[in-house]
Scaffold this active site. Structure first.
Site, PDB file in Angstrom:
ATOM      1  N   GLU A 128       0.828  -1.195   0.000  1.00 49.11           N
ATOM      2  CA  GLU A 128       0.000   0.000   0.000  1.00 49.11           C
ATOM      3  C   GLU A 128       0.871   1.256   0.000  1.00 49.11           C
ATOM      4  O   GLU A 128       1.961   1.274   0.560  1.00 49.11           O
ATOM      5  CB  GLU A 128      -0.918  -0.006   1.227  1.00 49.11           C
ATOM      6  CG  GLU A 128      -1.995  -1.069   1.082  1.00 49.11           C
ATOM      7  CD  GLU A 128      -2.874  -1.230   2.306  1.00 49.11           C
ATOM      8  OE1 GLU A 128      -4.033  -1.613   2.124  1.00 49.11           O
ATOM      9  OE2 GLU A 128      -2.425  -0.987   3.428  1.00 49.11           O
ATOM     10  N   CYS A 141       3.213   8.519   1.353  1.00 46.68           N
ATOM     11  CA  CYS A 141       3.776   7.565   2.306  1.00 46.68           C
ATOM     12  C   CYS A 141       4.033   6.265   1.553  1.00 46.68           C
ATOM     13  O   CYS A 141       3.120   5.659   1.007  1.00 46.68           O
ATOM     14  CB  CYS A 141       2.778   7.369   3.446  1.00 46.68           C
ATOM     15  SG  CYS A 141       3.315   6.178   4.670  1.00 46.68           S
ATOM     16  N   CYS A 148       6.307  -6.978   7.285  1.00 48.24           N
ATOM     17  CA  CYS A 148       7.494  -6.512   8.016  1.00 48.24           C
ATOM     18  C   CYS A 148       8.007  -7.681   8.841  1.00 48.24           C
ATOM     19  O   CYS A 148       7.212  -8.431   9.409  1.00 48.24           O
ATOM     20  CB  CYS A 148       7.119  -5.347   8.934  1.00 48.24           C
ATOM     21  SG  CYS A 148       8.550  -4.572   9.741  1.00 48.24           S
ATOM     22  N   CYS A 152       6.385  -5.124  16.050  1.00 47.87           N
ATOM     23  CA  CYS A 152       5.957  -4.126  17.032  1.00 47.87           C
ATOM     24  C   CYS A 152       4.499  -4.453  17.383  1.00 47.87           C
ATOM     25  O   CYS A 152       3.672  -4.641  16.482  1.00 47.87           O
ATOM     26  CB  CYS A 152       6.097  -2.729  16.449  1.00 47.87           C
ATOM     27  SG  CYS A 152       7.793  -2.427  15.898  1.00 47.87           S
ATOM     28  N   CYS A 155       1.350  -2.557  15.899  1.00 46.97           N
ATOM     29  CA  CYS A 155       1.353  -2.224  14.462  1.00 46.97           C
ATOM     30  C   CYS A 155       0.710  -3.337  13.642  1.00 46.97           C
ATOM     31  O   CYS A 155       1.054  -4.510  13.783  1.00 46.97           O
ATOM     32  CB  CYS A 155       2.785  -1.992  13.992  1.00 46.97           C
ATOM     33  SG  CYS A 155       2.923  -1.784  12.200  1.00 46.97           S
ATOM     34  N   CYS A 381      -1.454   5.755  10.097  1.00 44.30           N
ATOM     35  CA  CYS A 381      -0.199   5.113  10.497  1.00 44.30           C
ATOM     36  C   CYS A 381      -0.455   3.775  11.147  1.00 44.30           C
ATOM     37  O   CYS A 381      -1.266   3.650  12.044  1.00 44.30           O
ATOM     38  CB  CYS A 381       0.526   5.920  11.565  1.00 44.30           C
ATOM     39  SG  CYS A 381       0.916   7.548  11.106  1.00 44.30           S
TER      40      CYS A 381
HETATM   41  N1  SAH Z   1       8.902   0.472  10.025  1.00 46.65           N
HETATM   42  C1  SAH Z   1       9.148   1.849  10.149  1.00 46.65           C
HETATM   43  C2  SAH Z   1       8.269   2.722   9.296  1.00 46.65           C
HETATM   44  C3  SAH Z   1       6.789   2.362   9.169  1.00 46.65           C
HETATM   45  S1  SAH Z   1       5.695   2.672  10.468  1.00 46.65           S
HETATM   46  C4  SAH Z   1       9.031   2.265  11.588  1.00 46.65           C
HETATM   47  O1  SAH Z   1       8.558   1.473  12.395  1.00 46.65           O
HETATM   48  O2  SAH Z   1       9.460   3.368  11.909  1.00 46.65           O
HETATM   49  C5  SAH Z   1       5.372   4.428  10.525  1.00 46.65           C
HETATM   50  C6  SAH Z   1       5.044   4.890  11.952  1.00 46.65           C
HETATM   51  O3  SAH Z   1       3.719   4.479  12.371  1.00 46.65           O
HETATM   52  C7  SAH Z   1       6.011   4.302  12.981  1.00 46.65           C
HETATM   53  O4  SAH Z   1       6.387   5.277  13.902  1.00 46.65           O
HETATM   54  C8  SAH Z   1       5.145   3.262  13.624  1.00 46.65           C
HETATM   55  O5  SAH Z   1       5.655   2.904  14.874  1.00 46.65           O
HETATM   56  C9  SAH Z   1       3.810   3.937  13.671  1.00 46.65           C
HETATM   57  N2  SAH Z   1       2.696   3.027  13.916  1.00 46.65           N
HETATM   58  C10 SAH Z   1       2.646   1.694  13.699  1.00 46.65           C
HETATM   59  N3  SAH Z   1       1.437   1.200  14.057  1.00 46.65           N
HETATM   60  C11 SAH Z   1       0.712   2.239  14.518  1.00 46.65           C
HETATM   61  C12 SAH Z   1      -0.639   2.370  15.000  1.00 46.65           C
HETATM   62  N4  SAH Z   1      -1.450   1.330  15.060  1.00 46.65           N
HETATM   63  N5  SAH Z   1      -1.053   3.595  15.378  1.00 46.65           N
HETATM   64  C13 SAH Z   1      -0.240   4.663  15.265  1.00 46.65           C
HETATM   65  N6  SAH Z   1       1.022   4.607  14.801  1.00 46.65           N
HETATM   66  C14 SAH Z   1       1.499   3.407  14.437  1.00 46.65           C
HETATM   67 FE1  SF4 Z   2       7.511  -3.014  11.142  1.00 48.55          FE
HETATM   68 FE2  SF4 Z   2       5.280  -1.869  12.031  1.00 48.55          FE
HETATM   69 FE3  SF4 Z   2       7.384  -2.125  13.652  1.00 48.55          FE
HETATM   70 FE4  SF4 Z   2       7.485  -0.366  11.637  1.00 48.55          FE
HETATM   71  S1  SF4 Z   2       6.106  -0.286  13.385  1.00 48.55           S
HETATM   72  S2  SF4 Z   2       9.086  -1.838  12.236  1.00 48.55           S
HETATM   73  S3  SF4 Z   2       6.277  -1.475  10.056  1.00 48.55           S
HETATM   74  S4  SF4 Z   2       6.190  -3.824  12.753  1.00 48.55           S
END
Ligand code: SAH
Ligand code: SF4
Length: 405
Positions: A128, A141, A148, A152, A155, A381
């Site tokens: 996406e 974006c 991934c 996390c 996420c 995000c």
């Molecule tokens: N993998 C990279 C970039 C993609 S995520 C990273 O983790 O930095 C982009 C941002 O969205 C990151 O700061 C991530 O931690 C945040 N993010 C992930 N899941 C989220 C959620 N459910 N609500 C708000 N932010 C989230």
């Molecule tokens: Fe991967 Fe989501 Fe963690 Fe970013 S926030 S490193 S996309 S698992």
């Protein structure tokens, strides 16, 4: 990490999942009909490809520049439309090469104007990309991986099983596709408009860009090149969960702005939220930030901080946060948690977010709260995830399907 462990909702996943190195990029074979895609090739590789196709050595540089202008400044993908090239040469190019982009599977437009594209790439995999229009800018974006490898716990992308690195063509291709859709290509003889619809790029889509650093770098060097997409280095931001050893290399080889997914102020909490912290804890991550090239008030680091109710959102957290980053030119981007189906966290209450922001702000840091965009289309995000969940597959099966390696 085996795919089994990566599956399921946050609650099913073990809090302490082992960190695994990323899959290597599966080397891309040429298209099924034998033609190679010119999109995403660095200047050097494009010149080499032209030389291999019989372009005389003294012409390759000039030809590569002409092709870049057609591909990245005019959005042309049909060699026949490249009118400053001779007819015979155009035919030779069409026989040997393609100018291919990912295919749009669906496009959703949010009530707030945000556009989410589901794109199909080689092998039927999907990623996406999200376009976010704002008053003074338009941000695309961009994704760097399918899914991934990291997990996390807050996420959505982290729950996706299928993972492969995107090629440079698929990364820069997301920008081309969005410009196609927005109709942002200047016509012949027209000068590019002063204000660009896509003025900024954030590497904040699916995937961890620093686990695919070479391809992301090649794509961003094309995005920044004056004969490429001509975007300013300072309008590109890479977000990382904290792949510490790759940060200095990114600074040296691409040098874009940096965003760090910090999300916690103690290692105990960060170990759970961002498990890569167990490999590279907060102190090491911040040391890499302090050493980032050109760090200054004009080129501040953004610390992203997702606001999770009862997990990381106390006044004490806010105070620890400003102590941790003392001395780093920074802004703190507070991201209200965006829920997704199966998530086990809740968004902090609004007054909690404001109180947190106030403490950070009083310590001298800008602390914008990121307004969730495109929530109605799950484009905010951390909500990105290909619509189609696939069965667990081996790396070999993924590679075979994609016509790779
Ligand atoms: N993998 C990279 C970039 C993609 S995520 C990273 O983790 O930095 C982009 C941002 O969205 C990151 O700061 C991530 O931690 C945040 N993010 C992930 N899941 C989220 C959620 N459910 N609500 C708000 N932010 C989230
Ligand atoms: Fe991967 Fe989501 Fe963690 Fe970013 S926030 S490193 S996309 S698992």
């Amino acid at each position: 990490m085996d795919a089994e462990k990566m599956s399921g909702t946050a609650s099913e996943r073990p809090a302490a999942t082992a960190i695994q190195p990323d899959f290597a990029t599966l080397p891309r074979r040429v298209a099924a009909d034998g033609r190679a895609n010119l999109v995403g090739l660095t200047r050097e590789r494009l010149e080499q490809a032209l030389a291999d196709a019989g372009v005389p050595a003294r012409q390759t540089r000039m030809r590569a520049g002409q092709l870049w202008q057609w591909i990245y400044q005019r959005g042309v993908s049909d060699f026949d439309a490249m009118t400053n090239l001779g007819k015979g040469f155009r035919a030779d190019l069409a026989a040997a090469f393609t100018v291919a982009r990912p295919e749009i599977v669906t496009r959703q437009i949010s009530r707030d104007g945000t556009r989410k594209y589901l794109l199909r790439i080689a092998g039927g995999h999907e990623v996406e990309a999200v376009y976010i229009p704002e008053e003074d800018r338009g941000t695309l974006c961009v994704s760097s991986q399918v899914g991934c490898t990291l997990t996390c716990t807050f996420c959505h992308t982290g729950t996706q099983k299928l993972v492969r690195n995107l090629t440079a063509a698929e990364i820069v291709g997301q920008i081309l596709v969005a410009r196609d859709d927005l109709g942002e290509w200047p016509k012949a003889g027209e000068r590019p408009p002063e204000r660009r619809l896509i003025s900024n790029i954030v590497l904040m889509g699916m995937g961890e860009p620093l686990y695919n650093a070479d391809n992301v770098r090649d794509a961003m060097l094309i995005a920044m090149d004056g004969e490429g997409l001509s975007l300013s280095r300072r309008r590109i931001t890479l977000s990382t969960s904290g792949v510490v050893p790759e940060i200095p290399r990114w600074g040296a080889e691409a040098g874009t702005l940096l965003a760090i997914s910090l999300h916690a102020t103690t290692n105990d909490v960060r170990d759970v939220l961002v498990p890569i912290n167990k490999k590279w804890p907060i102190e090491e991550l911040l040391a890499a930030c302090r050493a980032y090239p050109r760090l200054s008030n004009a080129e501040r680091i953004t610390f992203e901080y997702v606001m999770l109710k009862g997990v990381n959102d106390t006044d004490a957290d806010a105070k620890r946060l400003v102590k941790l980053i003392a001395g780093i030119p920074a802004k703190i981007n507070l991201i209200p948690f965006n829920p997704w189906p199966g998530a086990t966290y809740e968004r902090s209450d609004w007054d909690r977010i404001e109180a947190f922001a106030e403490i950070v702000n009083r310590a001298g840091y800008a602390s914008p709260v990121r307004t969730p965009r495109g929530e109605d289309i799950l484009a905010a995000c951390g909500q990105l995830k290909s619509a189609t969940e696939r069965a667990r597959k081996s790396r070999a099966a993924i590679a075979a399907e994609a016509g790779l390696g």
